[in-house]
Design an enzyme around this catalytic site. Structure first.
Site, PDB file in Angstrom:
ATOM      1  N   CYS A 262      -1.584  12.123  -6.660  1.00 36.99           N
ATOM      2  CA  CYS A 262      -1.293  13.480  -6.196  1.00 36.99           C
ATOM      3  C   CYS A 262      -0.233  13.359  -5.112  1.00 36.99           C
ATOM      4  O   CYS A 262       0.425  12.317  -5.008  1.00 36.99           O
ATOM      5  CB  CYS A 262      -2.557  14.211  -5.736  1.00 36.99           C
ATOM      6  SG  CYS A 262      -3.340  13.579  -4.235  1.00 36.99           S
ATOM      7  N   GLY A 263      -0.046  14.382  -4.320  1.00 35.72           N
ATOM      8  CA  GLY A 263       0.994  14.319  -3.303  1.00 35.72           C
ATOM      9  C   GLY A 263       0.742  13.217  -2.290  1.00 35.72           C
ATOM     10  O   GLY A 263       1.638  12.450  -1.933  1.00 35.72           O
ATOM     11  N   THR A 264      -0.488  13.138  -1.839  1.00 39.26           N
ATOM     12  CA  THR A 264      -0.850  12.142  -0.818  1.00 39.26           C
ATOM     13  C   THR A 264      -1.765  11.035  -1.328  1.00 39.26           C
ATOM     14  O   THR A 264      -1.917  10.009  -0.665  1.00 39.26           O
ATOM     15  CB  THR A 264      -1.598  12.837   0.341  1.00 39.26           C
ATOM     16  OG1 THR A 264      -2.771  13.451  -0.202  1.00 39.26           O
ATOM     17  CG2 THR A 264      -0.729  13.879   1.022  1.00 39.26           C
ATOM     18  N   GLY A 265      -2.440  11.290  -2.431  1.00 39.33           N
ATOM     19  CA  GLY A 265      -3.485  10.373  -2.918  1.00 39.33           C
ATOM     20  C   GLY A 265      -4.824  10.640  -2.261  1.00 39.33           C
ATOM     21  O   GLY A 265      -5.838  10.059  -2.651  1.00 39.33           O
ATOM     22  N   ILE A 266      -4.816  11.530  -1.269  1.00 38.86           N
ATOM     23  CA  ILE A 266      -6.047  11.767  -0.507  1.00 38.86           C
ATOM     24  C   ILE A 266      -6.991  12.724  -1.242  1.00 38.86           C
ATOM     25  O   ILE A 266      -8.183  12.441  -1.410  1.00 38.86           O
ATOM     26  CB  ILE A 266      -5.706  12.316   0.896  1.00 38.86           C
ATOM     27  CG1 ILE A 266      -4.941  11.271   1.703  1.00 38.86           C
ATOM     28  CG2 ILE A 266      -6.985  12.725   1.635  1.00 38.86           C
ATOM     29  CD1 ILE A 266      -4.365  11.802   3.014  1.00 38.86           C
TER      30      ILE A 266
ATOM     31  N   ARG B 130     -21.137 -11.792  -0.773  1.00 35.41           N
ATOM     32  CA  ARG B 130     -21.554 -10.880   0.297  1.00 35.41           C
ATOM     33  C   ARG B 130     -20.982  -9.477   0.096  1.00 35.41           C
ATOM     34  O   ARG B 130     -21.581  -8.490   0.524  1.00 35.41           O
ATOM     35  CB  ARG B 130     -21.134 -11.430   1.665  1.00 35.41           C
ATOM     36  CG  ARG B 130     -19.654 -11.475   1.911  1.00 35.41           C
ATOM     37  CD  ARG B 130     -19.340 -12.155   3.253  1.00 35.41           C
ATOM     38  NE  ARG B 130     -17.939 -12.053   3.618  1.00 35.41           N
ATOM     39  CZ  ARG B 130     -16.975 -12.836   3.153  1.00 35.41           C
ATOM     40  NH1 ARG B 130     -17.263 -13.779   2.267  1.00 35.41           N
ATOM     41  NH2 ARG B 130     -15.731 -12.677   3.546  1.00 35.41           N
ATOM     42  N   HIS B 131     -19.834  -9.411  -0.605  1.00 36.40           N
ATOM     43  CA  HIS B 131     -19.223  -8.097  -0.843  1.00 36.40           C
ATOM     44  C   HIS B 131     -20.038  -7.291  -1.859  1.00 36.40           C
ATOM     45  O   HIS B 131     -20.080  -6.063  -1.786  1.00 36.40           O
ATOM     46  CB  HIS B 131     -17.780  -8.260  -1.302  1.00 36.40           C
ATOM     47  CG  HIS B 131     -16.954  -9.010  -0.315  1.00 36.40           C
ATOM     48  ND1 HIS B 131     -16.673  -8.514   0.937  1.00 36.40           N
ATOM     49  CD2 HIS B 131     -16.392 -10.248  -0.363  1.00 36.40           C
ATOM     50  CE1 HIS B 131     -15.956  -9.395   1.613  1.00 36.40           C
ATOM     51  NE2 HIS B 131     -15.779 -10.458   0.851  1.00 36.40           N
TER      52      HIS B 131
ATOM     53  N   ASP C  46      -1.790  15.428 -10.566  1.00 35.03           N
ATOM     54  CA  ASP C  46      -1.434  16.847 -10.480  1.00 35.03           C
ATOM     55  C   ASP C  46       0.094  16.957 -10.519  1.00 35.03           C
ATOM     56  O   ASP C  46       0.797  15.960 -10.735  1.00 35.03           O
ATOM     57  CB  ASP C  46      -2.072  17.509  -9.250  1.00 35.03           C
ATOM     58  CG  ASP C  46      -1.431  17.075  -7.931  1.00 35.03           C
ATOM     59  OD1 ASP C  46      -0.561  16.188  -7.937  1.00 35.03           O
ATOM     60  OD2 ASP C  46      -1.830  17.634  -6.889  1.00 35.03           O
ATOM     61  N   HIS C  47       0.596  18.170 -10.301  1.00 36.70           N
ATOM     62  CA  HIS C  47       2.047  18.380 -10.359  1.00 36.70           C
ATOM     63  C   HIS C  47       2.792  17.536  -9.317  1.00 36.70           C
ATOM     64  O   HIS C  47       3.893  17.057  -9.572  1.00 36.70           O
ATOM     65  CB  HIS C  47       2.372  19.862 -10.159  1.00 36.70           C
ATOM     66  CG  HIS C  47       1.817  20.414  -8.882  1.00 36.70           C
ATOM     67  ND1 HIS C  47       0.468  20.684  -8.738  1.00 36.70           N
ATOM     68  CD2 HIS C  47       2.389  20.698  -7.693  1.00 36.70           C
ATOM     69  CE1 HIS C  47       0.256  21.133  -7.507  1.00 36.70           C
ATOM     70  NE2 HIS C  47       1.402  21.144  -6.850  1.00 36.70           N
TER      71      HIS C  47
ATOM     72  N   HIS D 147     -12.861  -6.827  -2.039  1.00 35.68           N
ATOM     73  CA  HIS D 147     -14.024  -6.539  -1.196  1.00 35.68           C
ATOM     74  C   HIS D 147     -14.807  -5.306  -1.636  1.00 35.68           C
ATOM     75  O   HIS D 147     -16.031  -5.271  -1.470  1.00 35.68           O
ATOM     76  CB  HIS D 147     -13.578  -6.321   0.263  1.00 35.68           C
ATOM     77  CG  HIS D 147     -13.154  -7.584   0.952  1.00 35.68           C
ATOM     78  ND1 HIS D 147     -13.082  -7.695   2.311  1.00 35.68           N
ATOM     79  CD2 HIS D 147     -12.772  -8.792   0.451  1.00 35.68           C
ATOM     80  CE1 HIS D 147     -12.687  -8.929   2.644  1.00 35.68           C
ATOM     81  NE2 HIS D 147     -12.479  -9.607   1.526  1.00 35.68           N
TER      82      HIS D 147
HETATM   83  C1  RB5 Z   1      -0.532  19.688  -3.847  1.00 35.81           C
HETATM   84  O1  RB5 Z   1       0.355  20.519  -3.168  1.00 35.81           O
HETATM   85  C2  RB5 Z   1      -1.166  18.694  -2.877  1.00 35.81           C
HETATM   86  O2  RB5 Z   1      -1.997  19.359  -1.999  1.00 35.81           O
HETATM   87  C3  RB5 Z   1      -1.927  17.613  -3.637  1.00 35.81           C
HETATM   88  O3  RB5 Z   1      -1.065  16.976  -4.520  1.00 35.81           O
HETATM   89  C4  RB5 Z   1      -2.543  16.500  -2.804  1.00 35.81           C
HETATM   90  O4  RB5 Z   1      -1.597  15.958  -1.936  1.00 35.81           O
HETATM   91  C5  RB5 Z   1      -3.810  16.799  -2.165  1.00 35.81           C
HETATM   92  O5  RB5 Z   1      -4.436  15.950  -1.531  1.00 35.81           O
END
Ligand code: RB5
Length: 152
Positions: free
Chosen positions: A66-70, A133-134, A8-9, A99
């Protein structure tokens, strides 16, 4: 190996840097955007695009930033057959392959610097699944997908 990469941006700049690693490693890749880092976009759109291409078998691995990868990891893991690992350190990158047989790597541009992210990607690309095992455990993850009916 064929890799598909997206962001994303908030992950655009790091995506551009990670493409350098793919070039250096001689890996064929497709960048599905975003192509304009200035414009705000919705990360699930890019995560789903990458995840579906990997799940369909057209690409061996996916990388999403993304910003966090989450957010992109959560979204990608909704697609059947995807094991997306959000890694912020080289050890996690290694074990996500050895693993967990992670087929998608996610990283956060606002969490780690480009040098760490590049090292993570290099390790992740060059580490094999250990199997044994993995494999039994990864198969149990697939069984959860079957029971839940997710990622149709
Ligand atoms: C975008 O502002 C941000 O929310 C996105 O890049 C990401 O971090 C979401 O998990």
């Amino acid at each position: 190996m064929k890799v598909i990469i997206g962001a994303d941006h908030a992950g655009y700049a790091l995506k551009e840097e990670l493409k350098e690693v793919l070039r250096q490693e001689g890996i064929e890749f497709l960048d599905i955007g975003t192509i304009n880092g200035e414009d705000s976009v919705d990360y699930p759109d890019f995560a789903e695009r990458v995840a579906r291409k990997v799940a369909a078998g057209g690409f061996d691995r996916g990388v999403i930033v993304c910003g966090t990868g989450i957010g992109v990891a959560i979204a990608a893991n909704k697609v059947r057959g995807i094991r997306a690992a959000n890694c912020s350190d080289p050890i996690s990158a290694r074990f996500s392959r050895e693993h967990n047989d992670a087929n998608v790597l996610t990283v956060g541009e606002r969490i780690i610097g480009p040098a760490v992210a590049k090292e993570i990607l290099r390790i992740w690309l060059n580490t094999d699944f250990m199997g044994g095992r993995h494999a039994i455990r990864v198969n149990k993850i697939s069984a959860i997908e079957e029971r839940s009916g997710v990622g149709e």
